[in-house]
Scaffold this motif. Structure first.
Motif, PDB file in Angstrom:
ATOM      1  N   GLY A 137       0.729  -1.277   0.024  1.00 14.57           N
ATOM      2  CA  GLY A 137       0.051  -0.037   0.204  1.00 14.57           C
ATOM      3  C   GLY A 137       0.779   1.314  -0.048  1.00 14.57           C
ATOM      4  N   PHE A 138       0.220   2.255   0.268  1.00  8.84           N
ATOM      5  CA  PHE A 138       0.785   3.683   0.227  1.00  8.84           C
ATOM      6  C   PHE A 138       1.399   3.965  -1.323  1.00  8.84           C
ATOM      7  CE2 PHE A 138       3.182   7.432   1.501  1.00  8.84           C
ATOM      8  CZ  PHE A 138       2.302   8.141   2.172  1.00  8.84           C
ATOM      9  N   LEU A 139       0.563   3.718  -2.219  1.00  7.07           N
ATOM     10  CA  LEU A 139       0.851   3.566  -3.548  1.00  7.07           C
ATOM     11  C   LEU A 139       1.728   4.841  -4.154  1.00  7.07           C
ATOM     12  CD1 LEU A 139      -1.825   1.176  -4.917  1.00  7.07           C
ATOM     13  CD2 LEU A 139       0.167   0.560  -3.868  1.00  7.07           C
ATOM     14  N   HIS A 140       2.578   4.680  -5.106  1.00  2.96           N
ATOM     15  CA  HIS A 140       2.996   5.819  -5.734  1.00  2.96           C
ATOM     16  C   HIS A 140       3.331   5.355  -6.913  1.00  2.96           C
ATOM     17  CE1 HIS A 140       6.773   3.509  -5.227  1.00  2.96           C
ATOM     18  NE2 HIS A 140       6.723   3.739  -3.950  1.00  2.96           N
ATOM     19  N   ALA A 141       4.220   6.382  -7.907  1.00  3.37           N
ATOM     20  CA  ALA A 141       4.258   6.118  -9.189  1.00  3.37           C
ATOM     21  C   ALA A 141       5.048   4.980  -9.424  1.00  3.37           C
ATOM     22  CB  ALA A 141       5.151   7.375  -9.996  1.00  3.37           C
ATOM     23  N   GLY A 142       5.838   4.350  -8.813  1.00  2.00           N
ATOM     24  CA  GLY A 142       6.608   3.141  -8.761  1.00  2.00           C
ATOM     25  C   GLY A 142       5.675   2.049  -8.667  1.00  2.00           C
ATOM     26  N   HIS A 143       4.645   2.080  -8.093  1.00  2.00           N
ATOM     27  CA  HIS A 143       3.628   0.854  -8.016  1.00  2.00           C
ATOM     28  C   HIS A 143       2.903   1.010  -9.317  1.00  2.00           C
ATOM     29  CE1 HIS A 143       4.296   1.519  -3.727  1.00  2.00           C
ATOM     30  NE2 HIS A 143       4.201   0.099  -3.596  1.00  2.00           N
ATOM     31  N   ARG A 144       2.482   2.417  -9.438  1.00  5.57           N
ATOM     32  CA  ARG A 144       1.662   2.540 -10.900  1.00  5.57           C
ATOM     33  C   ARG A 144       2.423   1.927 -12.072  1.00  5.57           C
ATOM     34  NH1 ARG A 144      -2.460   5.971 -13.057  1.00  5.57           N
ATOM     35  NH2 ARG A 144      -2.613   5.178 -15.153  1.00  5.57           N
ATOM     36  N   ALA A 145       3.724   1.981 -11.888  1.00  7.22           N
ATOM     37  CA  ALA A 145       4.603   1.396 -13.200  1.00  7.22           C
ATOM     38  C   ALA A 145       4.178  -0.068 -13.217  1.00  7.22           C
ATOM     39  CB  ALA A 145       5.904   1.657 -13.058  1.00  7.22           C
ATOM     40  N   LEU A 146       4.225  -0.922 -12.246  1.00  9.01           N
ATOM     41  CA  LEU A 146       4.037  -2.147 -11.945  1.00  9.01           C
ATOM     42  C   LEU A 146       2.633  -2.450 -12.500  1.00  9.01           C
ATOM     43  CD1 LEU A 146       5.541  -3.106  -8.569  1.00  9.01           C
ATOM     44  CD2 LEU A 146       6.812  -3.120 -10.674  1.00  9.01           C
ATOM     45  N   ILE A 147       1.793  -1.694 -12.042  1.00  7.20           N
ATOM     46  CA  ILE A 147       0.442  -2.023 -12.567  1.00  7.20           C
ATOM     47  C   ILE A 147       0.264  -1.747 -14.099  1.00  7.20           C
ATOM     48  CG2 ILE A 147      -1.948  -1.177 -11.992  1.00  7.20           C
ATOM     49  CD1 ILE A 147      -1.433  -0.291  -9.185  1.00  7.20           C
ATOM     50  N   ASP A 148       0.616  -0.626 -14.399  1.00  9.15           N
ATOM     51  CA  ASP A 148       0.589  -0.281 -16.041  1.00  9.15           C
ATOM     52  C   ASP A 148       1.083  -1.444 -16.775  1.00  9.15           C
ATOM     53  OD1 ASP A 148      -0.504   2.114 -15.671  1.00  9.15           O
ATOM     54  OD2 ASP A 148       1.142   3.109 -15.645  1.00  9.15           O
ATOM     55  N   GLU A 155      11.279  -2.544  14.134  1.00 12.29           N
ATOM     56  CA  GLU A 155      11.136  -1.779  12.857  1.00 12.29           C
ATOM     57  C   GLU A 155       9.932  -0.882  12.848  1.00 12.29           C
ATOM     58  OE1 GLU A 155      14.013  -4.654   9.887  1.00 12.29           O
ATOM     59  OE2 GLU A 155      12.069  -4.638   9.700  1.00 12.29           O
ATOM     60  N   ASP A 156       9.435  -0.536  11.479  1.00 15.73           N
ATOM     61  CA  ASP A 156       8.237   0.297  11.280  1.00 15.73           C
ATOM     62  C   ASP A 156       7.068  -0.227  10.990  1.00 15.73           C
ATOM     63  OD1 ASP A 156       9.464  -0.402   9.042  1.00 15.73           O
ATOM     64  OD2 ASP A 156       8.969   1.581   8.066  1.00 15.73           O
ATOM     65  N   LEU A 157       6.575  -1.340  11.569  1.00 14.64           N
ATOM     66  CA  LEU A 157       5.396  -1.921  11.179  1.00 14.64           C
ATOM     67  C   LEU A 157       4.316  -1.053  11.624  1.00 14.64           C
ATOM     68  CD1 LEU A 157       3.654  -4.397  10.321  1.00 14.64           C
ATOM     69  CD2 LEU A 157       3.909  -5.340  12.609  1.00 14.64           C
ATOM     70  N   ASP A 158       4.178  -0.676  13.027  1.00 15.10           N
ATOM     71  CA  ASP A 158       3.236   0.158  13.520  1.00 15.10           C
ATOM     72  C   ASP A 158       3.208   1.520  12.632  1.00 15.10           C
ATOM     73  OD1 ASP A 158       2.399  -1.969  15.156  1.00 15.10           O
ATOM     74  OD2 ASP A 158       3.502  -1.172  16.597  1.00 15.10           O
ATOM     75  N   ARG A 159       4.124   1.950  12.099  1.00 15.35           N
ATOM     76  CA  ARG A 159       3.910   3.330  11.613  1.00 15.35           C
ATOM     77  C   ARG A 159       4.100   3.448  10.074  1.00 15.35           C
ATOM     78  NH1 ARG A 159       9.095   6.748  11.191  1.00 15.35           N
ATOM     79  NH2 ARG A 159      10.805   5.442  11.137  1.00 15.35           N
ATOM     80  N   TYR A 160       4.085   2.203   9.523  1.00 14.84           N
ATOM     81  CA  TYR A 160       4.380   2.095   8.284  1.00 14.84           C
ATOM     82  C   TYR A 160       3.365   3.008   7.360  1.00 14.84           C
ATOM     83  CZ  TYR A 160       5.510   0.343   3.596  1.00 14.84           C
ATOM     84  OH  TYR A 160       5.951   0.220   2.015  1.00 14.84           O
ATOM     85  N   PRO A 161       3.576   3.723   6.527  1.00 19.15           N
ATOM     86  CA  PRO A 161       2.518   4.611   5.773  1.00 19.15           C
ATOM     87  C   PRO A 161       1.317   3.968   5.496  1.00 19.15           C
ATOM     88  CG  PRO A 161       4.521   5.077   4.604  1.00 19.15           C
ATOM     89  CD  PRO A 161       5.015   3.910   5.687  1.00 19.15           C
ATOM     90  N   ARG A 162       0.146   4.601   5.528  1.00 12.89           N
ATOM     91  CA  ARG A 162      -0.963   3.832   4.988  1.00 12.89           C
ATOM     92  C   ARG A 162      -1.961   5.060   4.346  1.00 12.89           C
ATOM     93  NH1 ARG A 162       0.886   0.807   9.067  1.00 12.89           N
ATOM     94  NH2 ARG A 162       0.247  -1.517   9.162  1.00 12.89           N
ATOM     95  N   ALA A 163      -2.678   4.681   3.266  1.00 12.65           N
ATOM     96  CA  ALA A 163      -3.633   5.800   2.306  1.00 12.65           C
ATOM     97  C   ALA A 163      -4.603   4.951   1.670  1.00 12.65           C
ATOM     98  CB  ALA A 163      -2.459   6.734   1.701  1.00 12.65           C
ATOM     99  N   LEU A 164      -5.512   4.161   2.174  1.00 15.96           N
ATOM    100  CA  LEU A 164      -6.310   3.135   1.237  1.00 15.96           C
ATOM    101  C   LEU A 164      -7.101   4.056   0.429  1.00 15.96           C
ATOM    102  CD1 LEU A 164      -7.313   0.855   4.286  1.00 15.96           C
ATOM    103  CD2 LEU A 164      -5.505   0.363   2.422  1.00 15.96           C
ATOM    104  N   GLU A 165      -7.646   5.129   0.838  1.00 20.56           N
ATOM    105  CA  GLU A 165      -8.451   6.011  -0.235  1.00 20.56           C
ATOM    106  C   GLU A 165      -7.610   6.497  -1.417  1.00 20.56           C
ATOM    107  OE1 GLU A 165     -11.277   9.772  -0.321  1.00 20.56           O
ATOM    108  OE2 GLU A 165     -10.793   8.806   1.883  1.00 20.56           O
ATOM    109  N   ALA A 166      -6.650   6.848  -1.251  1.00 21.27           N
ATOM    110  CA  ALA A 166      -5.651   7.304  -2.234  1.00 21.27           C
ATOM    111  C   ALA A 166      -5.245   5.950  -3.242  1.00 21.27           C
ATOM    112  CB  ALA A 166      -4.387   8.019  -1.841  1.00 21.27           C
ATOM    113  N   ASP A 167      -4.801   4.910  -2.378  1.00 23.72           N
ATOM    114  CA  ASP A 167      -4.519   3.629  -3.075  1.00 23.72           C
ATOM    115  C   ASP A 167      -5.712   3.307  -3.858  1.00 23.72           C
ATOM    116  OD1 ASP A 167      -2.197   3.885  -1.468  1.00 23.72           O
ATOM    117  OD2 ASP A 167      -2.685   1.934  -0.281  1.00 23.72           O
ATOM    118  N   HIS A 168      -6.917   3.233  -3.543  1.00 22.90           N
ATOM    119  CA  HIS A 168      -7.766   2.862  -4.396  1.00 22.90           C
ATOM    120  C   HIS A 168      -8.086   3.705  -5.499  1.00 22.90           C
ATOM    121  CE1 HIS A 168      -9.504   0.161  -1.092  1.00 22.90           C
ATOM    122  NE2 HIS A 168     -10.051  -0.439  -1.775  1.00 22.90           N
ATOM    123  N   GLU A 169      -8.176   4.991  -5.398  1.00 27.40           N
ATOM    124  CA  GLU A 169      -8.147   5.703  -6.430  1.00 27.40           C
ATOM    125  C   GLU A 169      -7.142   5.690  -7.765  1.00 27.40           C
ATOM    126  OE1 GLU A 169     -10.011   9.087  -8.718  1.00 27.40           O
ATOM    127  OE2 GLU A 169     -10.920   7.433  -7.248  1.00 27.40           O
TER     128      GLU A 169
END
Length: 311
Positions: free
Chosen positions: A31-42, A66-80
């Motif tokens: 999650g917390f998707l960005h243009a790198g993930h978008r390249a995989l999806i494309d 490590e950062d499990l509890d604070r790993y960034p999340r943005a589900l609404e933006a991910d869905h969009e």
């Protein structure tokens, strides 16, 4: 676009598509998707009839501090992002769905998981190999897409697929970078403005070594020195190593076969990884090495054969 939280519902839906002979592509993410993930999806949308994206912050690949509890999340933006990219299905399970009570079976990766991140994050690739195997069993994709930025992860997964005879094609998609060269990562969100500026030195060092290699420098120690000389703004350089692109064995002497120059460092409280590929000219490669360049390294291998790709 459909969203599933339960394994049973997802598999029932996919069964119908698969029975119709449709090609299923899979992009596993945290999650917390960005243009790198978008390249995989494309890439998946272009190659496959159905694209499934999983969003699951996998607890078994995080260490105790490590950062499990604070790993960034943005589900609404991910869905969009997924909707706009043409994703067919999102699989968004909770931890209990993937690791039910009594879960006790794990996938132990071999030597390819031991150096680099494996040395500084004990157990990390055990968690990665286990969750990816489970996700492959659930989704049963024809093709799965991973980013080159996590080069060792790609190597671990490729080895696992070969060793376990998993019927999945693994496609590695080149790293997506910011205009200044910084590799896109969800953890970049941890960087404050000053640390964000300092973080550029990682890609600057890697790309300088890649340019030197394209101009004829083959000595591994000199290439490492070129990269290291530009990374003096990091707080801790965990590793900077040249590794065989197929086996991840350390490269000594001249770089005469495809290699990955890999780095991990901390900038403030943030740990970042990156890599570039050093690819000999095609005329210097054996048939087996050409196959490696084509299938393991993706499009960037061709672009990087004579030097660094454009940012």
């Amino acid at each position: 676009m459909l969203t599933f939280r339960m394994i049973k519902s997802l598999t029932q839906c996919l069964r119908g598509y698969r029975s119709s002979g449709l090609r299923v592509g899979f992009v596993p993410t945290m999650g917390f998707l960005h243009a790198g993930h978008r390249a995989l999806i494309d890439e998946s949308v272009a190659r496959c009839d159905i694209t499934v994206v999983s969003i699951f912050v996998n607890p078994t690949q995080f260490g105790p501090n490590e950062d499990l509890d604070r790993y960034p999340r943005a589900l609404e933006a991910d869905h969009e992002l997924c909707r706009k990219a043409g994703v067919s299905m999102i699989f968004m399970p909770d931890a209990g769905e993937i690791y039910p009570p009594g879960f006790q079976t794990h996938v132990e990766p071999g030597p390819v998981a031991e150096p680099l991140c494996g040395a500084v994050r004990p157990g990390h690739f055990r968690g990665v190999a286990t969750v990816v195997t489970k996700l492959f069993a659930i989704v049963q994709p024809d093709v799965a897409f991973f980013g080159q930025k996590d080069f060792q992860q790609c190597a671990v997964i490729r080895q696992m697929v070969r060793d376990l005879n998993l019927p999945v094609e693994i496609v590695t998609v080149p790293t997506v970078r910011e205009p200044d060269g910084l590799a896109l990562s969800s953890r970049n969100s941890y960087l404050d403005p000053a640390d964000r500026v300092r973080a550029r030195c990682l890609s600057q060092g890697l790309l300088a070594a890649q340019v030197a290699y394209g101009e004829g420098e083959q000595d591994s120690q000199r290439l490492l020195a070129i990269a290291r000389s530009l990374m003096n703004e990091v707080d801790q350089l965990q590793y900077l190593e040249l590794r065989d692109a197929r086996t991840l064995e350390a490269v000594q002497g001249l770089v005469e076969q495809p290699a990955a120059l890999c780095v991990a460092a901390t900038i403030g409280p943030t740990r970042l990884i990156d890599n570039v590929l050093l690819i000999p000219p095609p005329t210097a490669l054996s048939d087996r090495e050409l196959e490696l360049v084509s299938h393991v390294m993706g499009r960037q291998a061709t672009a990087g054969a004579q030097g660094s790709p454009p940012l």
